[in-house]
Design a protein around this motif. Structure first.
Motif, PDB file in Angstrom:
ATOM      1  N   GLN A 144       0.832  -1.191   0.000  1.00 29.77           N
ATOM      2  CA  GLN A 144       0.000   0.000   0.000  1.00 29.77           C
ATOM      3  C   GLN A 144       0.871   1.247   0.000  1.00 29.77           C
ATOM      4  N   ARG A 173      -5.081  -7.136  -5.383  1.00 24.53           N
ATOM      5  CA  ARG A 173      -4.540  -5.774  -5.375  1.00 24.53           C
ATOM      6  C   ARG A 173      -4.803  -5.051  -6.690  1.00 24.53           C
ATOM      7  N   TYR A 267      -3.082   0.475  -3.621  1.00 22.02           N
ATOM      8  CA  TYR A 267      -2.065  -0.535  -3.824  1.00 22.02           C
ATOM      9  C   TYR A 267      -1.223  -0.168  -5.038  1.00 22.02           C
TER      10      TYR A 267
END
Length: 268
Positions: A144, A173, A267
């Motif tokens: 992240q 993600r 992400y």
């Protein structure tokens, strides 16, 4: 060309679409500068939504979800009577989109994986499609990122002139990335998973006979058992159980109580 809208597979809307229909939508949005979030989901991708109501919300907000795995294509027929000539496999969809982008002079951007894989991927795509304009590439940050870093990534993609963005961050993600950023990018964003590794030559694909019979998972499990055992040995039976439940109680899966994400996830 087939493009008949979405049908519920365990509460996740999967498009009844073939390669021609999917590529046509992608190219049309790329040419007109419209956002289009795309993912190709196999069993694992569907189950990420089944087990996480917030992620199910994200998946159901994506514009186009193709039946990447044979079991997902079979589910469309079993549950809804929708017959498709083949699955719409993410790696193949990527190549067909690159071919169409080359013909239409639409620049593409590659985002995800690592620098070594991206270099090999770009080299192989240029060899396959000499007129393809790859206007930029950037490797994953593998986690992240904060809002400022995410904005910098999006700004870099926009300034490259890209009209189609391929994302290879891994599931889930890459679907989060597409959900969060497609509007800012104002172009098709395709989450294509392992396609980067396959086309770069860093990961072997299952033989076609295994793919055709829905056994690609077994091939990948044999290659990476420590990483993938839970994904397949737990999620595959759970997928089959839920399909049975949807057959018996279809109304339970048509109106799923989805949870809107409480906060943005970036992400990269």
């Amino acid at each position: 060309m087939i493009d008949r809208g979405k049908r519920s597979v365990l509460g996740i809307g999967v498009n009844v679409v073939d390669y021609e229909g999917a590529v046509a939508r992608i190219v049309q949005c790329a040419e007109t500068g419209r956002p289009l979030s795309v993912s190709a989901l196999a069993v694992h991708g569907i189950m990420t939504g089944v087990l996480d109501a917030e992620h199910a919300y994200r998946l159901n907000k994506l514009d186009l979800i193709t039946p990447d795995g044979q079991p997902v294509r079979w589910a469309l027929q079993l549950l809804h009577g929708e017959k498709l000539p083949s699955r719409v496999y993410g790696p193949t969809l990527m190549l067909k989109t690159c071919e169409a982008a080359a013909a239409a002079r639409l620049p593409i951007y590659l985002y995800g994986s690592n620098a070594t894989t991206l270099a090999a991927l770009e080299r192989n795509l240029r060899a396959a499609y000499p007129s393809l304009n790859i206007c930029g590439r950037a490797s994953s940050r593998f986690g992240q990122v904060d809002e400022a870093t995410n904005k910098a990534i999006i700004d870099a993609i926009r300034s490259s002139g890209a009209r189609i963005v391929f994302v290879g961050l891994g599931c889930p993600r890459q679907e989060v990335f597409a959900f969060e950023n497609v509007e800012a990018l104002s172009c098709p964003v395709l989450a294509v998973g392992a396609a980067f590794d396959f086309h770069a030559g860093t990961l072997a694909q299952a033989p076609s006979w295994m793919q055709d019979r829905g056994l690609e998972w077994l091939y990948r499990l044999s290659r990476e058992p420590r990483r993938l055992w839970r994904r397949y040995l737990y999620l595959n039976p759970l997928y089959c159980w839920n399909l049975l439940m949807q057959l018996l109680l279809p109304q339970r899966f048509e109106k799923v109580d989805l949870a809107r994400p409480q906060r943005r996830k970036n992400y990269a």
